[in-house]
Design an enzyme around this catalytic site. Structure first.
Site, PDB file in Angstrom:
ATOM      1  N   HIS A 282       2.899 -19.618 -17.385  1.00  0.00           N
ATOM      2  CA  HIS A 282       3.011 -19.860 -15.937  1.00  0.00           C
ATOM      3  C   HIS A 282       2.836 -18.566 -15.139  1.00  0.00           C
ATOM      4  CE1 HIS A 282       5.557 -23.782 -16.638  1.00  0.00           C
ATOM      5  NE2 HIS A 282       4.715 -23.545 -17.619  1.00  0.00           N
TER       6      HIS A 282
ATOM      7  N   GLU B 264       2.783 -32.635 -19.196  1.00  0.00           N
ATOM      8  CA  GLU B 264       4.092 -32.033 -19.494  1.00  0.00           C
ATOM      9  C   GLU B 264       4.539 -31.143 -18.353  1.00  0.00           C
ATOM     10  OE1 GLU B 264       6.979 -29.048 -21.040  1.00  0.00           O
ATOM     11  OE2 GLU B 264       4.999 -28.672 -20.197  1.00  0.00           O
TER      12      GLU B 264
ATOM     13  N   ASP C 295      -2.035 -30.130 -21.005  1.00  0.00           N
ATOM     14  CA  ASP C 295      -2.212 -29.734 -19.608  1.00  0.00           C
ATOM     15  C   ASP C 295      -1.699 -28.309 -19.400  1.00  0.00           C
ATOM     16  OD1 ASP C 295       0.407 -30.750 -20.138  1.00  0.00           O
ATOM     17  OD2 ASP C 295       0.817 -30.808 -18.001  1.00  0.00           O
TER      18      ASP C 295
HETATM   19 ZN    ZN Z   1       4.460 -25.622 -22.243  1.00  0.00          ZN
END
Ligand code: ZN
Length: 381
Positions: A354, A142, A80
């Site tokens: 991210h 995760e 994911d």
């Molecule tokens: Zn990761």
């Protein structure tokens, strides 16, 4: 040549959205990525198990196994990604784009790229039977609940003894991280006119005592637990938000506090619950007020692989770098629970994870292939 293969596999993986989020409106499921990996690995001779995540038809873990025996290796990662805001990207997050020696795309480094590299790395080992199993393990969720890794408690990885969690560390081995506990405390008193304290039971007064007690607990934990490997060597306890009351002339009837604790290896999350409760109970009794404690998310254990364990020694030799610690949490504690010596090490940098314009540097690919092949040779060859 191998870089081209990795590039084409990663292009396909990035094209398959697999955002996981605690917000149902953004949550997508990872099943398409799992099926794609399975479709690549099965023809190579891997035995495929797709393990659905309970209650989520769009989510699954994959356990793909080549060979049998004992002492084998698990190469693990999550399929994911975090959600993304397209408007902040300079190219389509779901179309792998090469520029300036970098591969841009959502999940390119965290961590679809690892799987593309793993599949390229294992190809030379398909010619003759392995002495011990090589297992490719891909998880769901995760980035949100870690439900994929949590559900591995009953997974059969028999024959394996070692695990690599391929999170982006710039291929530097990491053997420890802190754990996370997030709690909410709700104090329910009784509101009334502010002119007379006896007309109610002030929840904010009680919360003040609770917070003092938690600050005391924070000091005690910092004295008791220290780990020199972390830049912040002690556990931390952070008050994150507080809400209570509504009016200066009304006795506060309800107050809620959210906080997190980052635990160091060696601390027990269950024991922590008891210590927090020991702060709350005397306040509740003395003030005859209701104090509730709840988990805001299932806790995550701290992780540490001993510095002298076999896998740590091996990866330190192979990379020429001492094993360190990371500031982010991973699925590593769940692999340790399966009885595997576990190291966190993978291509790409957490600085790009991210973030808009997430990328994997092309020069990470060959060194990662080299290290993984040496590990497969050592543990499975
Ligand atoms: Zn990761």
């Amino acid at each position: 040549m191998s870089t081209n293969n990795v590039l084409s596999m990663l292009t396909e993986l990035v094209k398959l959205p697999s955002v996981s989020s605690t917000l149902p409106s953004r949550d997508m499921g990872n099943i398409k990525v799992i099926e794609r990996l399975a479709n690549w690995l099965e023809p190579l001779g891997f035995a495929i198990r797709i393990l659905p995540i309970a209650g989520n038809p769009n989510k699954a873990n994959l356990i793909a196994t080549l060979g049998s025996g004992s002492g084998g290796l698990v190469l693990a990662g999550h399929t994911d990604t975090v959600p993304c805001d397209d408007s902040l990207w300079h190219s389509d997050p779901f179309a792998l784009t090469e520029r300036d020696g970098r591969l841009y795309g959502l999940g390119s480094t965290d961590m679809k790229g690892f799987f593309a590299i793993v599949i390229e790395a294992l190809k030379p080992f398909l010619e003759k039977p392995l002495n011990a199993p090589l297992i490719i393990l891909a998880t769901a969720d995760e980035e949100s609940s870690m439900d994929g890794a949590r559900s591995l408690v009953h997974a059969d990885v028999s024959g394996a003894r070692y695990a690599v969690v391929g999170e982006p560390t710039g291929l530097k081995p990491m053997r420890a991280h802190k754990g996370i506990v997030m709690k909410g405390i709700t104090i329910t008193g009784r509101s009334g006119h502010s002119s007379n304290p006896l007309l109610g039971n002030n929840a904010m007064d009680a919360m003040h005592e609770v917070m003092s007690g938690l600050m005391q607990l924070r000091q005690e934990l910092a004295l008791k637990y220290q780990h020199p490997g972390f830049s912040v060597p002690t556990p931390t306890l952070n008050f994150g938000c507080i809400h209570g009351g509504d009016n200066p002339n009304r006795i506060c009837g309800q107050c809620e506090l959210h906080f997190d604790i980052r635990t160091t290896p060696g601390m027990d999350n269950g024991e922590l619950d008891a210590l927090i409760q020991k702060v709350l109970t005397p306040v509740a009794e003395r003030r005859a007020i209701n104090i509730g404690l709840r988990a805001l998310m299932p806790g995550l254990a701290a992780y540490e692989e001993p510095e002298n364990s076999d896998i740590v020694t091996l990866v330190e030799q192979l990379t020429g770098q001492p094993a360190g610690t990371v500031g982010f949490a991973t699925e590593a504690p769940f692999f340790q629970q399966l009885g595997l010596q576990t190291i966190v090490m993978g291509p790409g940098s957490i600085d790009q994870a991210h973030q808009p314009d997430e990328f994997m540097a092309l020069d990470q690919i060959q060194p990662t292939i080299d290290v993984l092949q040496a590990m497969i040779q050592r543990y499975c060859g």
